[in-house]
Design a protein around this motif. Structure first.
Motif, PDB file in Angstrom:
ATOM      1  N   GLN A 190       6.887  -8.479   7.056  1.00  0.00           N
ATOM      2  CA  GLN A 190       7.096  -9.366   8.177  1.00  0.00           C
ATOM      3  C   GLN A 190       7.013  -8.511   9.484  1.00  0.00           C
ATOM      4  OE1 GLN A 190      10.653  -9.012   9.782  1.00  0.00           O
ATOM      5  NE2 GLN A 190       9.500  -9.889  11.663  1.00  0.00           N
ATOM      6  N   ALA A 193      12.004  -0.722   8.927  1.00  0.00           N
ATOM      7  CA  ALA A 193      12.662  -1.776   8.054  1.00  0.00           C
ATOM      8  C   ALA A 193      13.900  -0.930   7.341  1.00  0.00           C
ATOM      9  CB  ALA A 193      11.665  -2.428   7.063  1.00  0.00           C
ATOM     10  N   THR A 252      13.093  -7.194  -1.375  1.00  0.00           N
ATOM     11  CA  THR A 252      13.417  -7.724  -0.206  1.00  0.00           C
ATOM     12  C   THR A 252      12.988  -6.652   0.890  1.00  0.00           C
ATOM     13  OG1 THR A 252      15.499  -6.633  -0.269  1.00  0.00           O
ATOM     14  CG2 THR A 252      15.389  -9.159  -1.036  1.00  0.00           C
ATOM     15  N   HIS A 253      13.081  -5.425   0.744  1.00  0.00           N
ATOM     16  CA  HIS A 253      12.706  -4.484   1.504  1.00  0.00           C
ATOM     17  C   HIS A 253      11.091  -4.534   1.927  1.00  0.00           C
ATOM     18  CE1 HIS A 253      11.287  -0.627   3.247  1.00  0.00           C
ATOM     19  NE2 HIS A 253      10.442  -0.302   2.199  1.00  0.00           N
ATOM     20  N   HIS A 270      17.710  -1.856   7.656  1.00  0.00           N
ATOM     21  CA  HIS A 270      18.485  -2.344   6.677  1.00  0.00           C
ATOM     22  C   HIS A 270      19.576  -1.367   5.948  1.00  0.00           C
ATOM     23  CE1 HIS A 270      15.826  -0.749   3.454  1.00  0.00           C
ATOM     24  NE2 HIS A 270      15.012  -1.698   3.770  1.00  0.00           N
ATOM     25  N   GLU A 274      10.404  -7.392   3.959  1.00  0.00           N
ATOM     26  CA  GLU A 274      10.633  -7.218   5.383  1.00  0.00           C
ATOM     27  C   GLU A 274       9.728  -6.407   5.978  1.00  0.00           C
ATOM     28  OE1 GLU A 274      14.954  -5.562   5.992  1.00  0.00           O
ATOM     29  OE2 GLU A 274      15.660  -6.978   4.414  1.00  0.00           O
ATOM     30  N   ARG A 317      18.949  -5.760  15.121  1.00  0.00           N
ATOM     31  CA  ARG A 317      18.081  -6.816  15.773  1.00  0.00           C
ATOM     32  C   ARG A 317      17.647  -6.167  17.098  1.00  0.00           C
ATOM     33  NH1 ARG A 317      21.139 -11.132  15.749  1.00  0.00           N
ATOM     34  NH2 ARG A 317      22.021 -10.825  17.864  1.00  0.00           N
ATOM     35  N   ARG A 363      19.833  -4.768  -0.290  1.00  0.00           N
ATOM     36  CA  ARG A 363      18.511  -4.778  -0.561  1.00  0.00           C
ATOM     37  C   ARG A 363      17.802  -4.274  -1.993  1.00  0.00           C
ATOM     38  NH1 ARG A 363      20.554  -5.438   4.880  1.00  0.00           N
ATOM     39  NH2 ARG A 363      18.972  -6.336   6.280  1.00  0.00           N
TER      40      ARG A 363
END
Length: 384
Positions: free
Chosen positions: A72, A197, A65-66, A201, A69, A248, A61
């Motif tokens: 989202q 997040a 990208t963090h 991650h 996330e 997940r 990451r």
């Protein structure tokens, strides 16, 4: 979607610092989000450390990208609480804009370097980027974002009771961000989405880097339960699939816990309006006590087996040293700065103002920019 009465509505926005045109297609907070996405500071996040330095591998990451996330997860949470998704997303995308190169090692170095000038805070640097450094319009400095996005970004970790930073003090006099109170519920949600997040991650990145195994993760009872349940249903599954199952499920557990506990707090505190949220004595959005305990256990695990493991610790040490040395050499001789930055430093400038210029210059570098600048200054075989 009908917003909750305690959500931040477009119609009740406190507006922008400078008069701006009205867009009939996009809401004010959508426009904030879009301006952030098109900013150079947002693009630079792709070259900034999350845990692994940028040059250590593209599969890990980055700050960019963090941030995606976090956005989202924020949208999911806001939607389920009937909050303003667009404001939550804008704050999520902005929350790390001001991070320096090399993640927390870089922030630590700048905070040490700026200690006698009030320290360094990446949230305040995010505000500076959004309100001054990004130059897109002839009429004003910055991106001219709404009050709610600016307030939510600078205060997403809670109220600011002491203003030690000159820029924050100066800007707050122009556009009062109500620093002593909590931020909107959308902002609080973005803050907890940040926790969700990075905790998850970092499990994924740490495992894929080979720093710990899934068997070691089983030392955490709440993760052992997830693994055992998955393995019962999916025997002989490879570890690269099992790690996805873990993160997940953990994300889902944290999201549902935050939703349920936040709804409970709203009901118990009889919160009716966005101002009710701001005037609370603590966060309205929050995890349950059990989830807080799980996250503390996870953080201890990651600290021991990931954040402080030798390769990460060595890179942290080098990163901090690079940033401190850049700051010190520029403070000792500003003629070494690139001409556009150097031209901002006049002959009788005060040390505080000089330090702010140098700090801002370094903070907005990517990892590679900082490495290259350091190499040019300290490696005798490098040309200017």
């Amino acid at each position: 979607m009908t917003l909750a009465t305690y959500a931040s509505s477009d119609q009740n926005s406190r507006g922008r610092l400078y008069p701006d045109f009205t867009n009939i297609i996009r809401s004010p907070f959508q426009r904030d989000r879009d301006r952030l996405i098109h900013s150079s500071a947002f693009r630079r996040l792709d070259g900034k450390t999350q845990v692994f330095a940028y040059h250590e591998g593209k599969n890990f990451r980055t700050r960019l990208t963090h941030s995606i996330e976090v956005a989202q997860i924020t949208r999911t949470l806001c939607k389920n609480l009937n909050l303003n998704e667009e404001l939550g997303e804008a704050i999520a995308l902005a929350h790390d804009l001001g991070h320096p190169p090399f993640g927390h090692a870089g922030e630590r170095a700048l905070n040490i370097s700026m200690k006698k000038y009030g320290g360094f805070d990446h949230n305040i640097n995010s505000l500076k980027i959004m309100t001054k450094l990004e130059m897109h319009y002839p009429q004003f400095e910055g991106l001219n974002l709404t009050w709610e996005t600016l307030e939510g970004t600078v205060k997403h970790n809670g109220p600011i009771t002491q203003i030690n930073n000159e820029y924050l003090k100066e800007f707050n006099q122009k556009f009062d961000l109500d620093l002593k109170h909590y931020s909107s519920l959308e902002s609080q949600i973005a803050s907890f989405a940040d926790d969700i997040a990075y905790n998850n991650h970092d499990i994924d990145d740490g495992f894929r880097a080979g720093f710990f195994s899934i068997e070691e993760l089983k030392s955490l009872p709440f993760i052992a339960n997830i693994i055992n349940e998955f393995d019962t249903q999916n025997p002989s599954c490879p570890d690269n699939i099992r790690i996805y199952a873990i993160t997940r499920r953990l994300i889902a557990d944290m999201v549902f816990d935050l939703l349920n506990n936040t709804k409970s707090n709203i009901q118990k505190r009889s919160i009716q309006t966005a101002q009710d949220v701001r005037k609370q004595n603590s966060f309205t959005a929050d995890f349950s006590a059990q989830m807080h305990n799980n996250i503390i256990q996870l953080h201890h695990f990651l600290t021991e087996r990931f954040y402080t493991i030798t390769p990460i610790a060595r890179m942290d040490m080098k990163s901090q040293k690079i940033v401190e040395e850049l700051f010190n050499i520029f403070m000792n001789d500003h003629h070494l700065l690139p001409q556009p930055i150097r031209s901002q430093i006049y002959s009788n400038i005060k040390d505080r103002a000089k330090a702010e210029i140098i700090c801002t210059y370094i903070a907005n570098m990517t990892d590679m920019m900082a490495l290259n600048e350091h190499r040019k200054l300290f490696d005798a075989y490098q040309r200017f």
